[in-house]
Design a protein around this motif. Sequence first.
Motif, short mmCIF file in Angstrom:
data_model
loop_
_atom_site.label_atom_id
_atom_site.label_comp_id
_atom_site.label_asym_id
_atom_site.label_seq_id
_atom_site.Cartn_x
_atom_site.Cartn_y
_atom_site.Cartn_z
N PRO A 131 4.74 -2.68 4.07
CA PRO A 131 5.16 -2.92 4.50
C PRO A 131 5.04 -4.08 2.85
CG PRO A 131 5.59 -3.34 5.86
CD PRO A 131 3.75 -2.56 6.17
N GLN A 132 5.32 -4.77 2.46
CA GLN A 132 5.11 -5.96 0.93
C GLN A 132 4.71 -7.43 1.16
OE1 GLN A 132 7.37 -4.30 -2.47
NE2 GLN A 132 7.96 -6.34 -3.06
N TYR A 133 4.00 -8.12 0.85
CA TYR A 133 2.82 -9.02 0.71
C TYR A 133 2.58 -10.02 -0.37
CZ TYR A 133 1.91 -6.20 5.54
OH TYR A 133 1.62 -5.52 6.31
N SER A 134 2.47 -11.24 0.20
CA SER A 134 2.37 -12.18 -1.20
C SER A 134 1.28 -11.96 -1.86
CB SER A 134 3.19 -13.76 -0.61
OG SER A 134 1.96 -13.95 0.71
N ALA A 168 -1.57 -6.69 1.79
CA ALA A 168 -2.03 -5.00 1.42
C ALA A 168 -2.51 -4.17 2.14
CB ALA A 168 -1.25 -5.03 -0.13
N LYS A 169 -3.71 -5.09 1.35
CA LYS A 169 -5.01 -4.36 1.73
C LYS A 169 -5.71 -3.86 2.97
CE LYS A 169 -10.13 -4.29 0.66
NZ LYS A 169 -11.35 -5.47 0.14
N ALA A 170 -5.43 -4.99 3.87
CA ALA A 170 -5.88 -5.10 5.28
C ALA A 170 -5.16 -4.62 5.62
CB ALA A 170 -5.86 -6.74 5.77
N ARG A 171 -3.54 -4.05 5.61
CA ARG A 171 -2.76 -3.62 6.26
C ARG A 171 -3.09 -1.77 5.79
NH1 ARG A 171 2.21 -3.89 8.74
NH2 ARG A 171 3.14 -2.27 9.80
N GLY A 172 -3.45 -1.50 4.59
CA GLY A 172 -3.83 -0.29 4.01
C GLY A 172 -4.99 0.50 5.23
N ALA A 231 0.90 -1.29 0.28
CA ALA A 231 0.26 -0.07 -0.01
C ALA A 231 1.07 1.22 0.11
CB ALA A 231 -1.31 -0.15 1.15
N TYR A 232 0.64 2.01 -0.55
CA TYR A 232 1.37 3.25 -0.34
C TYR A 232 0.58 4.60 -0.55
CZ TYR A 232 5.08 6.22 -3.12
OH TYR A 232 6.49 6.64 -3.73
N TYR A 237 -7.12 8.45 -0.92
CA TYR A 237 -6.74 7.24 -1.95
C TYR A 237 -5.97 7.09 -1.11
CZ TYR A 237 -10.81 9.36 -4.03
OH TYR A 237 -12.09 9.46 -4.69
N LEU A 238 -5.80 5.80 -1.38
CA LEU A 238 -4.19 4.80 -1.01
C LEU A 238 -3.96 4.01 -2.11
CD1 LEU A 238 -2.16 4.71 1.05
CD2 LEU A 238 -3.61 2.28 1.97
N SER A 239 -3.44 3.77 -2.63
CA SER A 239 -2.70 3.09 -3.38
C SER A 239 -2.36 1.39 -3.38
CB SER A 239 -1.47 4.04 -4.95
OG SER A 239 -2.69 4.76 -5.02
N ILE A 240 -2.55 0.52 -4.12
CA ILE A 240 -2.31 -0.99 -3.77
C ILE A 240 -1.49 -0.92 -5.46
CG2 ILE A 240 -2.62 -3.14 -3.17
CD1 ILE A 240 -3.40 -1.07 -1.41
N TYR A 241 0.02 -1.65 -5.00
CA TYR A 241 0.44 -1.88 -6.38
C TYR A 241 0.99 -2.96 -5.80
CZ TYR A 241 1.62 3.36 -7.78
OH TYR A 241 0.87 4.27 -8.18
N GLY A 242 1.22 -4.18 -7.19
CA GLY A 242 2.29 -5.33 -7.65
C GLY A 242 2.86 -4.69 -7.79
N VAL A 243 4.07 -5.58 -7.59
CA VAL A 243 5.77 -5.72 -7.86
C VAL A 243 5.89 -7.36 -8.35
CG1 VAL A 243 6.02 -3.47 -7.62
CG2 VAL A 243 6.24 -5.24 -5.91
N CYS A 244 6.96 -7.39 -9.09
CA CYS A 244 7.67 -8.21 -9.10
C CYS A 244 8.18 -9.29 -7.88
CB CYS A 244 8.71 -9.03 -10.33
SG CYS A 244 7.36 -8.54 -12.32
#
Length: 372
Positions: A64-67, A72-76, A41-42, A148-155
């Motif tokens: 933090p980065q999650y699997s 990530a949504k719940a943390r945000g 979340a960002y 708003y809070l962005s949720i990003y996916g990264v490799c």
Amino acid sequence: MQRNASGTLRRLLVLIFLLAGTAPVSSAIAQDLRKDLEFYAYCETGPCTIFTGGKAGPYEYRSPQYSTEAQAKARGIGDYINKNGWDLPQPASVWRTKCGPVKTDYTEVSYNAYTQRWYGALKFTHTCQSYRPDGLSPPGNAYDTSRYLSIYGVCRPGFSMMFSNGECLRPAGDCAKYPDNKNFGCGKSIAQLETSTPAPSSPTYPFHVQQTCIARESCALRCDMDNCKWMDNVIPGFVDPYLKKQNSWQPIETSCTANMMRLKAKFGGNWVAKQECFALMGWYHVVTDLRNSLVVHGCGSQRDWNLVGERIEPCLRETQPGFPEVYYKFGSTLISAVRGEIRTLCEAERFLDGRPKPINDELKGQVCEVGP
């Protein structure tokens, strides 16, 4: 143990094992482009102080980065401070602004080929109203305000993104090690063994931890083998009958339990029962499960076969500590001899069936599987 020499029965068994070995391939589902993503979340618009640990400016909160996306949504949501709303004075005014509890909306993470990013968003909405505490004026009209809070996916580490569709790929020739490969091939077998470990008091415990060690070590070795995909097929074929209690496994384990019940009252009885069970299960596993898996997938190159054999004694020392040195030397020598006989039988049977002795053609080479 002797094998039925009937050619018809032998070929029928080979067909059954071949069908069993190829069944997962026919049931494969469409590839999931998100399977190798991690999520965070960002905060991109300030003030980011509305999130725990955030700072005043934009881009100053990141989780933090999650699997998984759900984490990530719940943390945000969990880090959003103003869940219950607020009631604050307006600057240089007798009026106040009161905002009610938050309502959240979520746009799931998806791939945008134009921006070349995996992106989703959390929307935090409050219904607000201005009012005078003294009641001298009617309250203002209710209105919604949103943050708003962005949720990003990264490799995930070790992968790079293919920008045409967002798929995360390993570099060519790379070989996934456990637990990165826990969802396919020999890594999946290791994960299943680890999650089904019996209690240390069980008579099957010594065999199970030894089998887990050998599977783990052999799976890691495949990255340096002549034929990497061989282990990704042989180990599941070797381990699955045990995990699924197929063939004679259920009677064998029942026998082990009954033997422990019979011996437990005697001095050292539990230890004796465990060692007898270890020997019984190990023998059956090699002469039945290993042989069947090798006949289906290939006996392996001599180099690959030797690499696996070299891990038997270290695993025996790791899972059965505290024995005299002769125990490990004799044990590894005996197992190596039985393995050698099984390999010879494998080569003979595959020769009779007109198949290449070392390995199936589709499993040849040092290129490893990269996913399910």
